[in-house]
Design a protein around this motif. Structure first.
Motif, mmCIF file in Angstrom:
data_model
loop_
_atom_site.group_PDB
_atom_site.id
_atom_site.type_symbol
_atom_site.label_atom_id
_atom_site.label_comp_id
_atom_site.label_asym_id
_atom_site.label_seq_id
_atom_site.Cartn_x
_atom_site.Cartn_y
_atom_site.Cartn_z
ATOM 1 N N VAL B 124 0.858 -1.191 0.000
ATOM 2 C CA VAL B 124 0.000 0.000 0.000
ATOM 3 C C VAL B 124 0.892 1.238 0.000
ATOM 4 O O VAL B 124 1.824 1.345 0.797
ATOM 5 C CB VAL B 124 -0.910 0.021 1.246
ATOM 6 C CG1 VAL B 124 -1.792 1.254 1.246
ATOM 7 C CG2 VAL B 124 -1.752 -1.236 1.302
ATOM 8 N N ARG B 125 0.621 2.172 -0.912
ATOM 9 C CA ARG B 125 1.444 3.381 -1.002
ATOM 10 C C ARG B 125 0.738 4.516 -0.255
ATOM 11 O O ARG B 125 -0.390 4.877 -0.584
ATOM 12 C CB ARG B 125 1.645 3.773 -2.465
ATOM 13 C CG ARG B 125 2.280 2.672 -3.296
ATOM 14 C CD ARG B 125 2.602 3.172 -4.669
ATOM 15 N NE ARG B 125 3.730 4.090 -4.628
ATOM 16 C CZ ARG B 125 5.005 3.717 -4.714
ATOM 17 N NH1 ARG B 125 5.296 2.461 -4.853
ATOM 18 N NH2 ARG B 125 5.962 4.607 -4.669
ATOM 19 N N VAL B 215 -7.543 8.924 1.041
ATOM 20 C CA VAL B 215 -8.436 8.215 1.979
ATOM 21 C C VAL B 215 -8.695 6.781 1.510
ATOM 22 O O VAL B 215 -9.687 6.161 1.898
ATOM 23 C CB VAL B 215 -9.787 8.966 2.145
ATOM 24 C CG1 VAL B 215 -9.612 10.216 2.947
ATOM 25 C CG2 VAL B 215 -10.432 9.274 0.798
ATOM 26 N N ALA B 216 -7.796 6.246 0.677
ATOM 27 C CA ALA B 216 -7.977 4.872 0.186
ATOM 28 C C ALA B 216 -6.667 4.105 0.286
ATOM 29 O O ALA B 216 -5.620 4.674 0.569
ATOM 30 C CB ALA B 216 -8.440 4.913 -1.267
ATOM 31 N N ALA B 217 -6.760 2.789 0.067
ATOM 32 C CA ALA B 217 -5.554 1.952 0.045
ATOM 33 C C ALA B 217 -5.033 1.959 -1.387
ATOM 34 O O ALA B 217 -5.592 1.289 -2.256
ATOM 35 C CB ALA B 217 -5.891 0.534 0.486
#
Lengths: 389, 291
Positions: B124-125, B215-217
């Motif tokens: 995940v970045r 706000v996301a993976a």
């Protein structure tokens, strides 16, 4: 002319024989180790890391002189296929590994659903199977070729929950969430029972689909019951970060627990400061690593971008366990190796260990590994408790 | 009542990204009469390039507006370049060919996912939030970052609707979507409009991906779930209909929010698919679809 004909036939026969002997020698020296792991999708790093650690263990064994069985020296070679964390792909991978490649030892298999698909074939074809899948239903005397190389809810939940309850005696209510698959469903039952046994009331226990992108409604539902603690059981790290972040934005600030928490990187990448103080049950804290563990951790960071975790370590430990069992049984036949496996002691990532679990599963097929309870402080994991088994 | 308001606001926030995503899908369907299943990969690519550029810019520009602007432009440029290549060498040759474009876009999905996994890795970045913390609004707790996302998405959607309704380009695009042969008879350069429409959809996908990134993976699979939801929104609203895409996205978000809250997150997903089936049975062209 006649003599020349015979010479030619003799030469051809000799070269074919030499090739067959060479092929036979090669087969005797290299044993294929299979992996059915996710190499794409959200869990790709678990698969890539397992593949890397399998190759690393094979490399270490080669450097130490290989596997010595009846005067012959064997080496390991790892073959990984992408099971995409689902049963359909898991079935294809099982066919490819067992039927096409003739793999007799599987050292890494991730995901209860794809592992079930592989297991049904492996048990019939006498293929020794190591798994890190969390389902308790895939273990027991019915599956003599299956071994577990990672702590699962039955090993982690009870000691971890009991530890957390001692640290936070004020906890009276819990909200739980797990993925809606075989792994999550089985983890939910065990974890729920453990909380109730430790005197906490489970107010809500939901399941959600893997691949969910928006966690606001889920967080709103968890927050609505105002729990003292939120337990995200088998939820993957990136999702954990997103859920705690949404919970924080709703004003919730209780105790956070993830039994399957395998590392800080995924949580921090998505959750940032909202994951502060989270308890993890399957992570390896960097501050208590041995030099060898640190070397593997650094190698893993180069290979995958994240530190080493318990899911990936399962493949590494399985390779060493198979080596030990082969040398003890003095056989590379999977039937003999599986029979010997419960009695071996070997060098795992965590130190010397063996197999147990008869009291829980009915047979000794669970690798005995310490339950390391860690807590996220800032951006680092601190070991706060350890249960040796 | 407060609970209902919170859920309504949640639905609005969720729908913001769905709207941007489905607008792109519906634009491509409108001008080319094909479904681009690789739309999710462009959405993901935008987010990944943003995260990579933000990381590279952090030592010099930090995580402020300037860094976001530069990284956002980089993401947009990268997606437009990829969009141009896949249009020129792929979709241009398969316009109005549903079977051919399906095979092409399914292949592109596999190709892009594999390439992005190799180039960006599976981890995940992290993408820092532009604005940290929460804000109290009408008695509701809202994350500042989500609020930025919502405002930006609303402004962008309004700009696109204005562009399509009031500009020469927008009118030409709508004319091509309604009847491309008649549009060409009126002197509209169909090929040029189709290319611009496709690139506009790519830009929308990239923008949506970059907006949701904090706000996301952010991984190479980020767009997968959005593709399913966006596609459902377009089908329910009516393929090729701009209003339909907006309405479909709002419906999906409302279902996700309310059913997820009052029943179960899994039931919410189930409800979305049931709604699609019902709509397809009752109105096969969707709410705002036409022949």
């Amino acid at each position: 002319m006649r003599i020349m004909f015979h010479s030619s036939v003799a030469l051809k026969t000799a070269s074919v024989a030499a090739m067959l002997i060479a092929a036979n020698l090669c087969a005797a020296e290299t044993i294929k180790l299979g992996l059915s792991v996710p190499l794409s999708g959200a869990a790709a790093n678990w698969g890539k890391g397992s593949d890397w650690l399998c190759a690393k263990a094979a490399q270490e064994i080669k450097a130490q002189g290989g596997i010595k069985v009846q005067g012959q020296t064997h080496q390991f070679e790892c073959v990984s296929y992408d099971n995409q964390y689902n049963a359909a792909e898991g079935t294809k991978v099982a066919q490819a590994l067992v039927m096409r490649d003739g793999v007799q030892f599987v050292v890494g298999s991730i995901g209860t659903a794809p592992v079930r698909a592989l297991q049904s074939l492996a048990e019939r074809k006498n293929v020794l199977l190591f798994t890190v899948a969390w389902g308790a239903s895939i273990k027991g005397p019915k599956f003599p070729f299956t071994f577990s190389s990672m702590n699962t809810p039955l090993e982690i939940s009870e000691p971890m929950i009991s530890f957390i309850k001692k640290q936070h005696p004020e906890i009276k209510t819990v909200a739980m969430l797990n993925p809606n698959d075989a792994t999550g469903q089985e983890a939910e039952k065990v974890t729920k029972a453990a909380w109730e046994k430790n005197g906490a009331k489970v107010l809500v226990s939901d399941l959600y689909e893997r691949g969910t992108s928006e966690f606001q409604p889920i967080a709103a539902r968890l927050n609505a019951v105002k729990p003292d603690l939120v337990d995200l059981g088998a939820v993957p790290p990136a999702d954990v970060g997103l859920i705690f972040k949404e919970l924080k934005s709703l004003g919730w600030n209780g105790v956070k627990v993830v039994e399957a928490g395998t590392g800080a990187d995924g949580l921090l990448a998505t959750g940032k400061d909202a994951v502060e103080g989270t308890y993890l049950g399957a992570a390896i804290p960097a501050n208590s690593m041995t030099p060898h563990q640190k070397e593997l951790d650094e190698g893993m960071r180069k290979a995958t971008g994240e530190g080493v975790n318990a899911v990936q370590i399962g493949a590494y430990d399985a390779v060493w366990a198979i080596k030990a069992a082969m040398e003890k049984a003095q056989s590379i036949d999977p039937v003999a190796v599986a029979k010997t496996m419960p009695t071996v002691k070997f060098k795992s990532f965590y130190g010397e260990t063996g197999f147990g679990g008869k009291d829980i599963y009915g047979s000794d097929q669970q690798m005995l590994l310490p339950v390391i309870i860690t807590r996220l402080t800032g951006s680092t994991l601190q070991e706060v408790g350890r249960v040796e088994r | 009542m407060q609970e209902v308001f919170q859920l309504l606001f949640t639905a609005l926030q969720i729908s913001a990204v769905y709207i941007l995503f489905s607008l792109g899908l519906t634009l491509i369907f409108g001008v080319l009469k094909v479904v681009n299943f690789a739309h999710g990969q462009l959405f993901t690519f935008g987010a990944l390039v943003l995260s990579l550029t933000m990381g590279a810019l952090a030592p010099s520009l930090g995580h402020g507006w300037a860094a976001y602007l530069v990284a956002g432009l980089a993401g947009l440029a990268a997606c437009l370049a990829v969009g141009l290549v896949i249009y020129q060498f792929g979709f241009k040759r398969l316009e109005r060919d549903m079977t051919g474009s399906f095979i092409l876009s399914a292949g592109l999905v596999l190709l892009f996912e594999g390439l992005m996994l190799e180039v960006f890795g599976g981890a995940v970045r992290p993408v820092p939030a532009l604005l940290e913390g929460n804000v109290q609004m009408l008695g509701l707790m809202v994350s500042r970052q989500r609020l930025v996302l919502l405002v930006f998405a609303v402004l962008l959607t309004a700009a696109i609707l204005t562009l399509l309704r009031y500009t020469r380009f927008g009118k030409a695009l709508r004319a091509v979507a309604i009847d491309y042969e008649a549009a060409m008879l009126q002197g509209i350069a169909y090929r040029r409009i189709a290319l611009y429409g496709f690139l506009m959809a790519c830009a929308l996908a990239a923008t949506a991906g970059m907006l949701i990134a904090p706000v996301a993976a952010v991984t190479p699979t980020l767009g997968d779930a959005y593709l399913v939801k966006g596609f459902i929104a377009v089908v329910v609203g009516g393929m090729g209909s701009i209003v339909g895409a907006v309405a479909g996205s709002l419906l999906i978000a409302l279902l996700e929010s309310f059913v997820g809250f009052y029943f179960d997150p899994s039931i919410a997903n189930l409800a979305i698919f049931v709604i699609v089936m019902v709509v397809l049975l009752v109105k096969p062209k969707g709410f705002f679809g036409n022949d």
